[in-house]
Design a protein around this motif. Structure first.
Motif, PDB file in Angstrom:
ATOM      1  N   ASP A 341       0.828  -1.262  -0.037  1.00 49.37           N
ATOM      2  CA  ASP A 341       0.028  -0.020   0.028  1.00 49.37           C
ATOM      3  C   ASP A 341       1.094   1.101  -0.157  1.00 49.37           C
ATOM      4  OD1 ASP A 341      -2.477  -1.208   0.018  1.00 49.37           O
ATOM      5  OD2 ASP A 341      -2.858  -1.009   1.930  1.00 49.37           O
ATOM      6  N   VAL A 342       1.972   1.221   0.617  1.00 48.12           N
ATOM      7  CA  VAL A 342       2.944   2.361   0.621  1.00 48.12           C
ATOM      8  C   VAL A 342       3.477   2.773  -0.706  1.00 48.12           C
ATOM      9  CG1 VAL A 342       4.945   3.253   1.820  1.00 48.12           C
ATOM     10  CG2 VAL A 342       3.406   1.976   3.157  1.00 48.12           C
ATOM     11  N   TYR A 343       3.757   1.822  -1.464  1.00 51.19           N
ATOM     12  CA  TYR A 343       4.194   1.944  -2.792  1.00 51.19           C
ATOM     13  C   TYR A 343       3.059   2.539  -3.567  1.00 51.19           C
ATOM     14  CZ  TYR A 343       6.060   1.036  -7.626  1.00 51.19           C
ATOM     15  OH  TYR A 343       6.563   1.333  -8.653  1.00 51.19           O
ATOM     16  N   SER A 344       1.673   1.998  -3.494  1.00 48.75           N
ATOM     17  CA  SER A 344       0.914   2.678  -4.275  1.00 48.75           C
ATOM     18  C   SER A 344       0.350   3.846  -3.661  1.00 48.75           C
ATOM     19  CB  SER A 344      -0.484   1.849  -3.998  1.00 48.75           C
ATOM     20  OG  SER A 344      -0.337   0.465  -4.324  1.00 48.75           O
ATOM     21  N   ARG A 409      10.678   8.010  -1.658  1.00 45.36           N
ATOM     22  CA  ARG A 409      10.969   6.953  -0.336  1.00 45.36           C
ATOM     23  C   ARG A 409       9.906   5.613  -0.511  1.00 45.36           C
ATOM     24  NH1 ARG A 409      12.788   8.491   5.452  1.00 45.36           N
ATOM     25  NH2 ARG A 409      13.024   6.431   5.452  1.00 45.36           N
ATOM     26  N   CYS A 410       8.575   6.362  -0.958  1.00 40.38           N
ATOM     27  CA  CYS A 410       7.458   5.247  -0.585  1.00 40.38           C
ATOM     28  C   CYS A 410       7.762   4.356  -1.817  1.00 40.38           C
ATOM     29  CB  CYS A 410       6.329   6.087  -0.910  1.00 40.38           C
ATOM     30  SG  CYS A 410       5.749   6.864   0.633  1.00 40.38           S
ATOM     31  N   VAL A 411       8.304   4.676  -3.248  1.00 40.99           N
ATOM     32  CA  VAL A 411       8.231   3.828  -4.094  1.00 40.99           C
ATOM     33  C   VAL A 411       9.637   3.276  -4.268  1.00 40.99           C
ATOM     34  CG1 VAL A 411       6.635   5.104  -5.406  1.00 40.99           C
ATOM     35  CG2 VAL A 411       9.040   5.672  -5.852  1.00 40.99           C
ATOM     36  N   ASP A 412      10.413   3.057  -3.138  1.00 33.79           N
ATOM     37  CA  ASP A 412      11.700   2.605  -3.148  1.00 33.79           C
ATOM     38  C   ASP A 412      11.459   0.953  -3.584  1.00 33.79           C
ATOM     39  OD1 ASP A 412      13.980   1.033  -2.086  1.00 33.79           O
ATOM     40  OD2 ASP A 412      14.718   2.812  -1.294  1.00 33.79           O
ATOM     41  N   PRO A 413      12.594   0.375  -4.709  1.00 29.43           N
ATOM     42  CA  PRO A 413      12.338  -1.071  -5.216  1.00 29.43           C
ATOM     43  C   PRO A 413      12.436  -1.839  -3.846  1.00 29.43           C
ATOM     44  CG  PRO A 413      13.702   0.385  -6.538  1.00 29.43           C
ATOM     45  CD  PRO A 413      13.310   1.270  -5.391  1.00 29.43           C
ATOM     46  N   ASP A 414      13.214  -1.618  -2.824  1.00 29.67           N
ATOM     47  CA  ASP A 414      13.134  -2.345  -1.821  1.00 29.67           C
ATOM     48  C   ASP A 414      12.258  -2.186  -0.713  1.00 29.67           C
ATOM     49  OD1 ASP A 414      14.093  -4.108   0.394  1.00 29.67           O
ATOM     50  OD2 ASP A 414      16.347  -3.183   0.306  1.00 29.67           O
ATOM     51  N   THR A 416      11.421  -3.184   1.984  1.00 29.10           N
ATOM     52  CA  THR A 416      12.171  -2.639   3.391  1.00 29.10           C
ATOM     53  C   THR A 416      12.454  -1.606   3.899  1.00 29.10           C
ATOM     54  OG1 THR A 416      14.437  -3.602   3.169  1.00 29.10           O
ATOM     55  CG2 THR A 416      12.720  -5.319   3.771  1.00 29.10           C
ATOM     56  N   LYS A 417      12.825  -0.583   2.796  1.00 29.41           N
ATOM     57  CA  LYS A 417      13.332   0.421   3.020  1.00 29.41           C
ATOM     58  C   LYS A 417      12.151   1.841   2.626  1.00 29.41           C
ATOM     59  CE  LYS A 417      17.897  -0.250   1.173  1.00 29.41           C
ATOM     60  NZ  LYS A 417      19.050   0.027   0.328  1.00 29.41           N
ATOM     61  N   ASP A 447      16.669  16.172  11.742  1.00 25.53           N
ATOM     62  CA  ASP A 447      16.275  15.112  12.835  1.00 25.53           C
ATOM     63  C   ASP A 447      15.265  14.344  12.116  1.00 25.53           C
ATOM     64  OD1 ASP A 447      17.125  16.824  14.732  1.00 25.53           O
ATOM     65  OD2 ASP A 447      15.144  17.786  15.220  1.00 25.53           O
ATOM     66  N   LEU A 448      14.783  14.279  11.062  1.00 19.50           N
ATOM     67  CA  LEU A 448      13.751  13.571  10.319  1.00 19.50           C
ATOM     68  C   LEU A 448      14.555  12.368   9.685  1.00 19.50           C
ATOM     69  CD1 LEU A 448      10.707  13.114  10.091  1.00 19.50           C
ATOM     70  CD2 LEU A 448      10.746  14.478   7.859  1.00 19.50           C
ATOM     71  N   HIS A 449      15.794  12.680   9.104  1.00 17.03           N
ATOM     72  CA  HIS A 449      16.267  11.998   8.273  1.00 17.03           C
ATOM     73  C   HIS A 449      17.859  11.439   8.546  1.00 17.03           C
ATOM     74  CE1 HIS A 449      13.198  12.650   5.314  1.00 17.03           C
ATOM     75  NE2 HIS A 449      13.505  13.966   5.400  1.00 17.03           N
ATOM     76  N   SER A 450      18.132  11.795   9.716  1.00 18.61           N
ATOM     77  CA  SER A 450      19.462  11.398  10.264  1.00 18.61           C
ATOM     78  C   SER A 450      19.699   9.799  10.425  1.00 18.61           C
ATOM     79  CB  SER A 450      19.660  11.895  11.617  1.00 18.61           C
ATOM     80  OG  SER A 450      18.757  11.538  12.504  1.00 18.61           O
ATOM     81  N   GLY A 451      20.907   9.407   9.572  1.00 14.64           N
ATOM     82  CA  GLY A 451      21.293   8.025   9.627  1.00 14.64           C
ATOM     83  C   GLY A 451      20.631   7.329   8.384  1.00 14.64           C
ATOM     84  N   ASP A 452      19.864   7.866   7.583  1.00 19.05           N
ATOM     85  CA  ASP A 452      19.099   7.386   6.535  1.00 19.05           C
ATOM     86  C   ASP A 452      19.978   7.813   5.181  1.00 19.05           C
ATOM     87  OD1 ASP A 452      15.688   6.847   5.499  1.00 19.05           O
ATOM     88  OD2 ASP A 452      17.832   6.432   4.507  1.00 19.05           O
TER      89      ASP A 452
END
Length: 463
Positions: A341-344, A409-414, A416-417, A447-452
């Motif tokens: 659903d996240v991808y869609s 980010r929502c349509v990442d092929p992986d 899990t990501k 703050d939102l994207h640290s470490g990503d």
């Protein structure tokens, strides 16, 4: 009798007859024995027939009344007028949609509804008879509508009231006697996919109450009829406003589009994270996002939804959905998760921002598939050029880039990501804050994207 008479009778009985030369007394004995045998045979036939008739009456089924429906309607109480008899409101709380005894009852009702006349218990003879309307469902949610009531509300399911049509059936606009506007989905081919969709929709959203999900008021099961009664959302669907003939300037401003994205995200997050078992919609697309007059979105059409228990991370199922919106891992393996659903939803964000369909074969090569084209545009630092040309006012550059980053980010092929919908909401709401106060951009972004690392990479592309 004298001795003479007895001797005479014996002599007569001892005379041979023409029947094989047998003596008369032998013939009389044979006839008498045959008569007794025939009498016993006929008596046996009569007794057997009577016994079978009695057994048939004992085995003859009672009038076809479904036990589950009796449980719904047999507690008869003084009833209010028909339009006032509705189920008590259900608070917006977590519910166990897969384990409640009430739902087991109602699903049994749906299955048994195929039997002849099983639903006639709750039907009133006629509207003109002066009798009261349908009984209230004692399932704790929803209302059991009569066929006559729905026909009256929709003017006999007339063609003029059709507001939607597809392979599942037809949707009619209607107005109940109390003035409530409804949308009646009349599912066709109840023994096929439509029957499954009917059960899934009731099981998935029958007790769900959320402002960004279309509410199911009730249902009707009668013979071949499978009807779902929804609240009526009076401003069409998102697909019509994005791709329909709305003129050179779209009424969907940037703020409206962001509110639609955020509201849709909240509805999906409730399905994924606010319920147990969670509900995977499986058909998130623009035509399933209904809009009211204030442009608030409501996710609709749960006919393909799947329930996913907490102890399972995925469910394997036949691939269903709409071309262009289906996640690649689901299309290849049939393994369905909430990340599908996240991808869609990511595709939906791109569609809202660009005004383009997910797949459009009328466009030049390289622009047919929305995902590939948008990724290429972002990679070439042309993010501002992807905006819908019908948008009346262009958004702030940083607000646009943040929303595009969420979509990517929502349509990442992986799978899990991809972020969960709760995280998506956080990013979108942070985007709203950034749009209002650019002084907080740097701090909230870090703050939102640290470490990503993937996020940082996409952010670099976005400039």
């Amino acid at each position: 009798m004298s001795v003479y008479d007895a001797a005479f009778v014996n002599s007569e009985l001892s005379k041979p007859t023409s029947v094989f030369g047998l003596k008369l007394w032998v013939v009389i004995g044979i006839l008498f024995g045959t008569f007794i045998v025939l009498s016993l045979f006929l008596l046996s036939l009569c007794l057997t027939a009577r016994r079978k008739s009695r057994r048939h009456r004992q085995l003859d089924p009672a009038p076809p009344i479904c036990k589950e429906i009796q449980e719904i309607v047999h507690h008869r109480q003084p009833l209010a007028p028909d339009h006032q008899r509705v189920a008590p409101p259900v608070p917006e709380v977590k519910v166990d949609l897969g384990k409640t005894e009430q739902q087991q009852h109602v699903l049994t009702v749906f299955s048994s509804g195929e039997s002849k006349g099983h639903t006639s218990v709750s039907e009133t003879p006629s509207f003109g008879s002066g009798t009261v309307g349908p009984e209230v469902s004692h399932l704790g949610w929803g209302r059991w509508f009569t066929l006559r009531e729905l026909e009256l509300a929709t003017d006999g399911l007339c063609e003029e009231n059709v507001i939607g049509e597809g392979g599942y059936g037809i949707v009619y606009y209607g107005v109940l006697t109390d003035g409530t506007k409804i949308a009646v989905k009349n599912l066709l081919n109840n023994r096929g996919q439509a029957e499954k969709e009917f059960k899934v929709e009731v099981e998935a959203i029958g007790r769900v109450r959320h402002k960004n999900l279309v509410r199911l008021h009730g249902y009707r099961v009668e013979g071949a009829y499978r009807m779902l009664v929804y609240e009526y959302v009076d401003n069409g669907n998102l697909e019509q406003w994005l791709h329909g003939d709305v003129g050179d300037v779209s009424p969907l401003t940037w703020d409206i589009r962001m509110n639609i994205i955020l509201g849709t995200a909240k509805g999906l997050a409730y399905l994924h994270e606010g319920l147990e078992p969670k509900v995977v919609h499986r058909d998130v697309k623009s035509s399933n996002i209904l809009l009211d007059r204030q442009w608030y979105p409501k996710v609709s059409d749960f006919g393909l939804a799947k329930l996913l228990c907490s102890e399972r991370s995925y469910v394997t199922t036949r691939v269903m959905g709409t071309f262009g919106y289906v996640a690649p891992e689901y299309a290849c393996t049939g393994m369905l998760t909430e990340k599908s659903d996240v991808y869609s939803f990511g595709i939906l964000i791109m569609e809202i921002i660009t005004g383009r369909s997910p797949v459009d074969f009328t466009r030049p090569q390289g622009e047919v598939h929305l995902v590939e084209w948008l990724k290429a545009m972002v990679g070439n630092r042309k993010a501002e050029e992807v905006i819908d040309p019908k948008l009346p006012v262009m958004p702030a550059s940083k607000a646009l880039k943040r929303v595009l980053l969420v979509a990517l980010r929502c349509v990442d092929p992986d799978a899990t990501k991809r972020p969960k919908m709760g995280h998506v909401i956080h990013m979108l709401e942070a985007d709203d804050l950034l749009f209002r106060d650019e002084r907080r951009i740097t701090k909230e972004s870090s703050d939102l994207h640290s470490g990503d690392r993937q996020t940082n990479h996409n952010a670099t592309k976005l400039g």
